[in-house]
Design a protein around this motif. Structure first.
Motif, PDB file in Angstrom:
ATOM      1  N   LEU A 180       0.829  -1.201   0.000  1.00  0.00           N
ATOM      2  CA  LEU A 180       0.000   0.000   0.000  1.00  0.00           C
ATOM      3  C   LEU A 180       0.864   1.252   0.000  1.00  0.00           C
ATOM      4  O   LEU A 180       0.579   2.217  -0.716  1.00  0.00           O
ATOM      5  CB  LEU A 180      -0.946   0.003   1.211  1.00  0.00           C
ATOM      6  CG  LEU A 180      -2.405  -0.286   0.837  1.00  0.00           C
ATOM      7  CD1 LEU A 180      -2.550  -1.739   0.434  1.00  0.00           C
ATOM      8  CD2 LEU A 180      -3.344   0.073   1.953  1.00  0.00           C
ATOM      9  N   LEU A 181       1.931   1.227   0.805  1.00  0.00           N
ATOM     10  CA  LEU A 181       2.835   2.373   0.814  1.00  0.00           C
ATOM     11  C   LEU A 181       3.454   2.584  -0.568  1.00  0.00           C
ATOM     12  O   LEU A 181       3.575   3.720  -1.040  1.00  0.00           O
ATOM     13  CB  LEU A 181       3.942   2.163   1.849  1.00  0.00           C
ATOM     14  CG  LEU A 181       3.538   2.212   3.321  1.00  0.00           C
ATOM     15  CD1 LEU A 181       4.760   1.928   4.196  1.00  0.00           C
ATOM     16  CD2 LEU A 181       2.940   3.570   3.682  1.00  0.00           C
ATOM     17  N   GLY A 182       3.849   1.492  -1.217  1.00  0.00           N
ATOM     18  CA  GLY A 182       4.443   1.594  -2.545  1.00  0.00           C
ATOM     19  C   GLY A 182       3.460   2.124  -3.574  1.00  0.00           C
ATOM     20  O   GLY A 182       3.802   2.982  -4.403  1.00  0.00           O
ATOM     21  N   MET A 183       2.224   1.617  -3.536  1.00  0.00           N
ATOM     22  CA  MET A 183       1.204   2.103  -4.470  1.00  0.00           C
ATOM     23  C   MET A 183       0.861   3.565  -4.188  1.00  0.00           C
ATOM     24  O   MET A 183       0.654   4.362  -5.115  1.00  0.00           O
ATOM     25  CB  MET A 183      -0.047   1.224  -4.387  1.00  0.00           C
ATOM     26  CG  MET A 183       0.116  -0.135  -5.043  1.00  0.00           C
ATOM     27  SD  MET A 183      -1.436  -1.084  -5.172  1.00  0.00           S
ATOM     28  CE  MET A 183      -1.505  -1.806  -3.535  1.00  0.00           C
ATOM     29  N   TYR A 184       0.814   3.904  -2.911  1.00  0.00           N
ATOM     30  CA  TYR A 184       0.537   5.297  -2.543  1.00  0.00           C
ATOM     31  C   TYR A 184       1.660   6.206  -3.037  1.00  0.00           C
ATOM     32  O   TYR A 184       1.405   7.303  -3.551  1.00  0.00           O
ATOM     33  CB  TYR A 184       0.386   5.405  -1.033  1.00  0.00           C
ATOM     34  CG  TYR A 184      -0.029   6.772  -0.537  1.00  0.00           C
ATOM     35  CD1 TYR A 184      -1.052   7.483  -1.159  1.00  0.00           C
ATOM     36  CD2 TYR A 184       0.594   7.348   0.568  1.00  0.00           C
ATOM     37  CE1 TYR A 184      -1.441   8.738  -0.695  1.00  0.00           C
ATOM     38  CE2 TYR A 184       0.210   8.596   1.038  1.00  0.00           C
ATOM     39  CZ  TYR A 184      -0.805   9.284   0.405  1.00  0.00           C
ATOM     40  OH  TYR A 184      -1.186  10.518   0.862  1.00  0.00           O
ATOM     41  N   ALA A 185       2.900   5.731  -2.921  1.00  0.00           N
ATOM     42  CA  ALA A 185       4.039   6.505  -3.412  1.00  0.00           C
ATOM     43  C   ALA A 185       3.905   6.776  -4.905  1.00  0.00           C
ATOM     44  O   ALA A 185       4.198   7.882  -5.383  1.00  0.00           O
ATOM     45  CB  ALA A 185       5.342   5.760  -3.120  1.00  0.00           C
ATOM     46  N   PHE A 186       3.438   5.781  -5.652  1.00  0.00           N
ATOM     47  CA  PHE A 186       3.250   5.967  -7.089  1.00  0.00           C
ATOM     48  C   PHE A 186       2.169   7.018  -7.352  1.00  0.00           C
ATOM     49  O   PHE A 186       2.327   7.894  -8.213  1.00  0.00           O
ATOM     50  CB  PHE A 186       2.881   4.632  -7.738  1.00  0.00           C
ATOM     51  CG  PHE A 186       2.684   4.711  -9.225  1.00  0.00           C
ATOM     52  CD1 PHE A 186       3.590   5.368 -10.040  1.00  0.00           C
ATOM     53  CD2 PHE A 186       1.580   4.117  -9.818  1.00  0.00           C
ATOM     54  CE1 PHE A 186       3.410   5.438 -11.418  1.00  0.00           C
ATOM     55  CE2 PHE A 186       1.385   4.178 -11.193  1.00  0.00           C
ATOM     56  CZ  PHE A 186       2.297   4.842 -11.991  1.00  0.00           C
ATOM     57  N   GLY A 187       1.074   6.954  -6.593  1.00  0.00           N
ATOM     58  CA  GLY A 187       0.025   7.959  -6.747  1.00  0.00           C
ATOM     59  C   GLY A 187       0.512   9.357  -6.410  1.00  0.00           C
ATOM     60  O   GLY A 187       0.164  10.333  -7.094  1.00  0.00           O
ATOM     61  N   LEU A 188       1.319   9.466  -5.366  1.00  0.00           N
ATOM     62  CA  LEU A 188       1.887  10.766  -5.000  1.00  0.00           C
ATOM     63  C   LEU A 188       2.790  11.293  -6.113  1.00  0.00           C
ATOM     64  O   LEU A 188       2.739  12.479  -6.467  1.00  0.00           O
ATOM     65  CB  LEU A 188       2.685  10.637  -3.700  1.00  0.00           C
ATOM     66  CG  LEU A 188       1.876  10.443  -2.415  1.00  0.00           C
ATOM     67  CD1 LEU A 188       2.787   9.994  -1.275  1.00  0.00           C
ATOM     68  CD2 LEU A 188       1.145  11.736  -2.033  1.00  0.00           C
ATOM     69  N   GLU A 189       3.611  10.410  -6.662  1.00  0.00           N
ATOM     70  CA  GLU A 189       4.515  10.831  -7.741  1.00  0.00           C
ATOM     71  C   GLU A 189       3.727  11.305  -8.957  1.00  0.00           C
ATOM     72  O   GLU A 189       4.059  12.331  -9.567  1.00  0.00           O
ATOM     73  CB  GLU A 189       5.442   9.668  -8.115  1.00  0.00           C
ATOM     74  CG  GLU A 189       6.470   9.999  -9.184  1.00  0.00           C
ATOM     75  CD  GLU A 189       5.912   9.884 -10.596  1.00  0.00           C
ATOM     76  OE1 GLU A 189       6.333  10.684 -11.462  1.00  0.00           O
ATOM     77  OE2 GLU A 189       5.051   9.015 -10.830  1.00  0.00           O
ATOM     78  N   GLU A 190       2.676  10.580  -9.307  1.00  0.00           N
ATOM     79  CA  GLU A 190       1.889  10.930 -10.491  1.00  0.00           C
ATOM     80  C   GLU A 190       1.111  12.228 -10.310  1.00  0.00           C
ATOM     81  O   GLU A 190       0.650  12.812 -11.291  1.00  0.00           O
ATOM     82  CB  GLU A 190       0.931   9.784 -10.834  1.00  0.00           C
ATOM     83  CG  GLU A 190       1.618   8.555 -11.400  1.00  0.00           C
ATOM     84  CD  GLU A 190       2.265   8.823 -12.756  1.00  0.00           C
ATOM     85  OE1 GLU A 190       1.528   9.089 -13.721  1.00  0.00           O
ATOM     86  OE2 GLU A 190       3.513   8.771 -12.837  1.00  0.00           O
ATOM     87  N   THR A 191       0.957  12.682  -9.064  1.00  0.00           N
ATOM     88  CA  THR A 191       0.296  13.971  -8.820  1.00  0.00           C
ATOM     89  C   THR A 191       1.308  15.047  -8.433  1.00  0.00           C
ATOM     90  O   THR A 191       0.938  16.097  -7.910  1.00  0.00           O
ATOM     91  CB  THR A 191      -0.778  13.833  -7.719  1.00  0.00           C
ATOM     92  OG1 THR A 191      -0.218  13.204  -6.559  1.00  0.00           O
ATOM     93  CG2 THR A 191      -1.956  13.011  -8.217  1.00  0.00           C
TER      94      THR A 191
END
Length: 225
Positions: A164-175
């Motif tokens: 979840l942290l990794g997926m959240y990191a990807f979402g943060l990067e994409e925004t």
């Protein structure tokens, strides 16, 4: 009979062995590891009426949105259509969601996976499916927001927290939230060095910020991810 997965969610399956193998298959899908097709096949050999396993099989076939796998995805749905009513409401909703995906109703599928997560934030299969659809549909806000909402219910004691942290990191990067993305991605990799989501997100940050040498070093030191 009803057993539970390793996050405590009910599974309509004949025994704990098939449930454990299903857990492994979900982990392999989410983490891009192992051979989830073979793993899931072992679960279905034990219980060929394992509804959620068939829905995972359908999702695995449709996830690349390749028309060549669409028939296989639909076959998985047909194999349990007569017994789906025996499954839990959560499991049945997975079936409705993946069928919408097969019908290319991507927004409906995305919303259905979010409905599952609203009631069952530990549903890693729904989390992955929704996250993938957010990415495929180019919905960066949902890519971050879907995970952020679920994270409120998670902590390190819940198996798979690092994903979840990794997926959240990807979402943060994409925004464009690069500092938070890098911090979150590094935390994911610290918890599990093979977390591909965390490795990927941090790599993206370094690319976007023009830090190629750091990016190369990062990938070389996290090559197992």
């Amino acid at each position: 009979m009803v057993f539970t997965d390793r996050r405590g969610l009910a599974l309509t399956v004949s025994g704990s062995r098939a449930a454990a193998i299903f857990d492994q298959a979900v982990d392999e899908v989410v983490g891009f590891q192992g051979d989830p097709v073979a793993t899931l096949g072992r679960a279905l050999e034990i219980d060929d009426r394992f509804v959620l396993a068939h829905y995972l099989s359908a999702m695995m076939n449709i996830i690349g949105n390749a028309s060549s796998r669409l028939d296989e995805a639909k076959l998985s749905l047909e194999q349990v259509r007569q017994s789906a009513h025996l499954a839990t409401g959560r499991e049945q909703l997975h079936g409705v969601a993946v069928e919408a995906w097969c019908d290319l109703k991507l927004e409906r599928a995305s919303n259905l996976y979010q409905k599952i997560l609203s009631d069952y934030p530990y549903d890693l299969m729904a989390m992955f499916a929704g996250h993938w659809l957010d990415f495929y549909r180019g919905d960066a806000q949902s890519l971050r927001g879907r995970i952020a909402r679920a994270l409120r219910a998670w902590d390190e004691s819940v198996p798979g927290y690092h994903w979840l942290l990794g997926m959240y990191a990807f979402g943060l990067e994409e925004t464009g939230q690069y500092r938070q993305a890098e911090s979150c991605g590094r935390q994911a990799v610290e918890l599990d060095s093979g977390d591909a989501w965390g490795v990927h997100a941090v790599s993206h940050v370094m690319e976007m910020e023009g830090r190629p040498e750091e990016g190369v070093d990062w990938l070389e030191t996290t090559c197992s991810g």
